[in-house]
Design a protein around this motif. Structure first.
Motif, PDB file in Angstrom:
ATOM      1  N   GLU A 172      13.423  -3.934   1.460  1.00 22.55           N
ATOM      2  CA  GLU A 172      12.190  -2.430   1.902  1.00 22.55           C
ATOM      3  C   GLU A 172      11.174  -1.925   1.623  1.00 22.55           C
ATOM      4  OE1 GLU A 172      13.531   2.445   3.814  1.00 22.55           O
ATOM      5  OE2 GLU A 172      14.661   0.840   2.020  1.00 22.55           O
ATOM      6  N   GLU A 214       7.407   0.002   2.985  1.00 19.67           N
ATOM      7  CA  GLU A 214       6.454   1.098   3.414  1.00 19.67           C
ATOM      8  C   GLU A 214       5.425   0.793   3.945  1.00 19.67           C
ATOM      9  OE1 GLU A 214       5.646   6.189   3.598  1.00 19.67           O
ATOM     10  OE2 GLU A 214       6.334   4.633   1.740  1.00 19.67           O
ATOM     11  N   THR A 234       2.338   2.523   5.744  1.00 21.48           N
ATOM     12  CA  THR A 234       1.364   3.576   6.063  1.00 21.48           C
ATOM     13  C   THR A 234       0.386   3.379   7.206  1.00 21.48           C
ATOM     14  OG1 THR A 234       3.007   4.377   4.436  1.00 21.48           O
ATOM     15  CG2 THR A 234       0.901   5.746   5.767  1.00 21.48           C
ATOM     16  N   ASN A 294       8.762   2.141   8.257  1.00 20.00           N
ATOM     17  CA  ASN A 294       9.517   1.833   7.034  1.00 20.00           C
ATOM     18  C   ASN A 294      10.381   0.558   7.549  1.00 20.00           C
ATOM     19  OD1 ASN A 294       9.011   3.501   5.085  1.00 20.00           O
ATOM     20  ND2 ASN A 294      10.570   4.641   5.082  1.00 20.00           N
ATOM     21  N   THR A 320      12.477  -3.311   6.744  1.00 20.92           N
ATOM     22  CA  THR A 320      13.434  -4.278   6.034  1.00 20.92           C
ATOM     23  C   THR A 320      12.967  -5.399   6.140  1.00 20.92           C
ATOM     24  OG1 THR A 320      14.979  -2.580   5.878  1.00 20.92           O
ATOM     25  CG2 THR A 320      16.244  -4.942   5.609  1.00 20.92           C
ATOM     26  N   THR A 364       3.471  -0.527   0.591  1.00 22.56           N
ATOM     27  CA  THR A 364       4.943   0.034  -0.804  1.00 22.56           C
ATOM     28  C   THR A 364       6.121  -0.439  -0.648  1.00 22.56           C
ATOM     29  OG1 THR A 364       3.374   2.159  -0.857  1.00 22.56           O
ATOM     30  CG2 THR A 364       5.667   1.850  -1.533  1.00 22.56           C
ATOM     31  N   ARG A 411       9.930   0.050  -0.943  1.00 20.15           N
ATOM     32  CA  ARG A 411      11.120   1.126  -1.118  1.00 20.15           C
ATOM     33  C   ARG A 411      12.131   1.118  -1.752  1.00 20.15           C
ATOM     34  NH1 ARG A 411       7.848   5.324  -2.460  1.00 20.15           N
ATOM     35  NH2 ARG A 411       5.941   6.346  -0.635  1.00 20.15           N
ATOM     36  N   GLY A 412      13.107  -0.389  -1.378  1.00 15.35           N
ATOM     37  CA  GLY A 412      14.074  -0.916  -1.846  1.00 15.35           C
ATOM     38  C   GLY A 412      13.771  -2.099  -2.255  1.00 15.35           C
TER      39      GLY A 412
END
Length: 227
Positions: free
Chosen positions: A42, A44, A46, A56, A58, A103, A105-106
């Motif tokens: 995942e 992000e 921005t 966000n 995947t 960024t 995130r997962g």
């Protein structure tokens, strides 16, 4: 008979060495390669110059992410910095001065496949950066029939498959496994069967089991016959 006893003693010695000399986890340094995205991760995105485009996302099974205005963009096998530069280039025709950040995130499942002469062949989650020896440890360790000096690691990077050979013998263990590298997600670690084990398997499958009578002799490497 003497050779068989020596083989058993040697196998026990190797097992003891493996238990006592387990390697430390791989160290992280400033030269450790940057993480590359994989399907399931995942991210992000921005977009500072156009906040309505922020998402966000995947990474899909095809290695791409879907974003407004620019559609599907490959993210798999790219670092965050490489993806950032690619998105800047993709948004440049659409936005006057695109400014954005990438960024993580997962992270998706980090699996490695271990097969061949190990106690429990299968698929294992990597708890962190591990090498081939630690992957074998996750699979229960080597079987006595393993050819530890010629372990194969199959990796896929940038759409290509690379095969490398790793020495995981007791001698290499004492040297700290100098040629061991951190495994990547979905790598395959294959431990081949030793030459003597292949001979024994042949004797079992094609000679002993095929004959209607039972016999107790065997041939050693010198060609001697023992009763």
């Amino acid at each position: 008979m003497r050779i068989a006893v020596l083989a058993i003693v040697a196998a026990l010695g190797l097992a003891s060495a493996s238990a006592q000399e387990a390697p430390a986890p791989m160290a992280y340094t400033d030269t450790t390669p940057a993480y590359r995205f994989y399907p399931g991760d995942e991210i992000e995105i921005t977009v500072f110059s156009a906040p309505e485009l922020s998402r966000n996302v995947t990474v899909g099974p095809d290695g791409r992410i879907a974003l407004p205005l620019i559609g599907a963009v490959r993210a798999a096998d790219l670092t965050a910095e490489e993806l950032h530069d690619g998105l800047i280039a993709a948004y440049s025709p659409q936005l006057r001065t695109p400014e954005l950040s990438v960024t993580p995130r997962g992270y998706g499942s980090r699996q490695v496949f271990v097969g061949g002469e190990v106690a429990r062949p299968g698929i294992y989650e990597m708890p962190a950066n591990i090498d081939a020896f630690q992957a074998v440890a996750l699979a229960g360790g080597f079987l006595p029939s393993a050819r530890r000096g010629d372990v194969l690691v199959l990796s896929r990077a940038s759409g290509a498959t690379a095969v490398s050979e790793v020495d995981l013998s007791p001698r290499a263990m004492r040297q700290g496994f100098p040629n061991a590298q951190a495994l990547q997600r979905y790598d395959v670690v294959y431990v081949p069967r030793s030459a003597i084990s292949q001979v024994n398997l042949f004797m079992q499958q094609y000679v002993r089991d095929a004959l209607p009578v039972q016999f107790s002799f065997y041939y050693d490497l010198r060609g001697d016959r023992n009763n």
